[in-house]
Design a protein around this motif. Sequence first.
Motif, mmCIF file in Angstrom:
data_model
loop_
_atom_site.group_PDB
_atom_site.id
_atom_site.type_symbol
_atom_site.label_atom_id
_atom_site.label_comp_id
_atom_site.label_asym_id
_atom_site.label_seq_id
_atom_site.Cartn_x
_atom_site.Cartn_y
_atom_site.Cartn_z
ATOM 1 N N ARG A 257 0.902 -1.408 -0.151
ATOM 2 C CA ARG A 257 -0.114 0.134 0.108
ATOM 3 C C ARG A 257 0.960 1.353 0.027
ATOM 4 N NH1 ARG A 257 -2.357 3.851 -1.291
ATOM 5 N NH2 ARG A 257 -4.150 4.550 -0.298
ATOM 6 N N TYR B 31 2.207 1.806 -3.284
ATOM 7 C CA TYR B 31 1.013 2.400 -4.403
ATOM 8 C C TYR B 31 1.087 4.018 -4.146
ATOM 9 C CZ TYR B 31 -3.479 2.968 -6.521
ATOM 10 O OH TYR B 31 -4.407 3.524 -7.215
ATOM 11 N N ARG B 32 1.050 4.134 -2.655
ATOM 12 C CA ARG B 32 0.818 5.674 -2.561
ATOM 13 C C ARG B 32 2.192 6.307 -3.117
ATOM 14 N NH1 ARG B 32 -2.445 8.678 0.927
ATOM 15 N NH2 ARG B 32 -1.695 10.772 1.350
ATOM 16 N N GLU C 17 1.645 6.865 -6.799
ATOM 17 C CA GLU C 17 0.466 7.754 -6.863
ATOM 18 C C GLU C 17 0.788 9.078 -6.911
ATOM 19 O OE1 GLU C 17 -2.533 7.848 -3.688
ATOM 20 O OE2 GLU C 17 -3.873 6.895 -5.307
ATOM 21 N N ASP D 129 -0.391 0.471 -11.576
ATOM 22 C CA ASP D 129 -1.327 -0.142 -10.691
ATOM 23 C C ASP D 129 -1.107 -1.805 -10.974
ATOM 24 O OD1 ASP D 129 -2.457 2.200 -9.920
ATOM 25 O OD2 ASP D 129 -4.226 1.959 -11.095
ATOM 26 N N ALA E 278 -2.768 -4.187 4.115
ATOM 27 C CA ALA E 278 -2.705 -3.118 3.332
ATOM 28 C C ALA E 278 -3.982 -2.156 3.760
ATOM 29 C CB ALA E 278 -3.357 -3.568 1.835
ATOM 30 N N VAL E 279 -5.088 -2.894 4.039
ATOM 31 C CA VAL E 279 -6.387 -2.013 4.586
ATOM 32 C C VAL E 279 -5.897 -1.048 5.896
ATOM 33 C CG1 VAL E 279 -8.599 -2.091 5.692
ATOM 34 C CG2 VAL E 279 -7.956 -3.409 3.571
ATOM 35 N N HIS F 256 -4.018 1.599 4.685
ATOM 36 C CA HIS F 256 -4.644 2.673 4.089
ATOM 37 C C HIS F 256 -5.085 3.642 5.157
ATOM 38 C CE1 HIS F 256 -7.436 4.283 0.869
ATOM 39 N NE2 HIS F 256 -8.540 4.002 1.879
ATOM 40 N N PHE F 257 -5.931 3.286 5.946
ATOM 41 C CA PHE F 257 -6.571 4.132 7.146
ATOM 42 C C PHE F 257 -5.317 4.986 7.917
ATOM 43 C CE2 PHE F 257 -10.097 0.870 6.585
ATOM 44 C CZ PHE F 257 -11.025 1.889 5.886
ATOM 45 N N LEU G 192 -2.681 6.148 6.597
ATOM 46 C CA LEU G 192 -2.084 7.353 5.666
ATOM 47 C C LEU G 192 -3.108 8.321 5.640
ATOM 48 C CD1 LEU G 192 -0.878 5.298 2.619
ATOM 49 C CD2 LEU G 192 0.478 6.144 4.173
#
Length: 93
Positions: free
Chosen positions: A21, A24-25, A28, A44, A78-79, A82-83, A85
Amino acid sequence: MTVAVQIILFFALAAEGALTRLAYRLLEKARAKIKSKALSIATDVFTALAGAGVMFLTCFLLAGTVRVFYAVFFLGGAVIMHFLLPAKGREKA
C-alpha cells in the motif's frame, strides 16, 4: 507447521500488505506529475503483481502452501495502512 511459524507468517504478510500500500501511495504521487492513462494502468497492475508475488513467495517459503486466510492477512495489512495514511485531497476547514 508450528505456532511460531504461523505467528511469523501472520506478521510478515500483514507487513507486506502495508508495504504494498505504501508503494502504491508513492507511485500515486509520481503519477500525478505525468498525465498518462497507460502509465497509470501499468503501475497499478505491476504494483499489485509485485505485492502478490512477494506474498506467494513468503507463503511458499514459510508454509509450503497458499491458503485463503493468508491473503486475508495480506489484505488486512494493506487496509490498515490505507487508514493510517493521511487522506489525499482532504480540504481543511
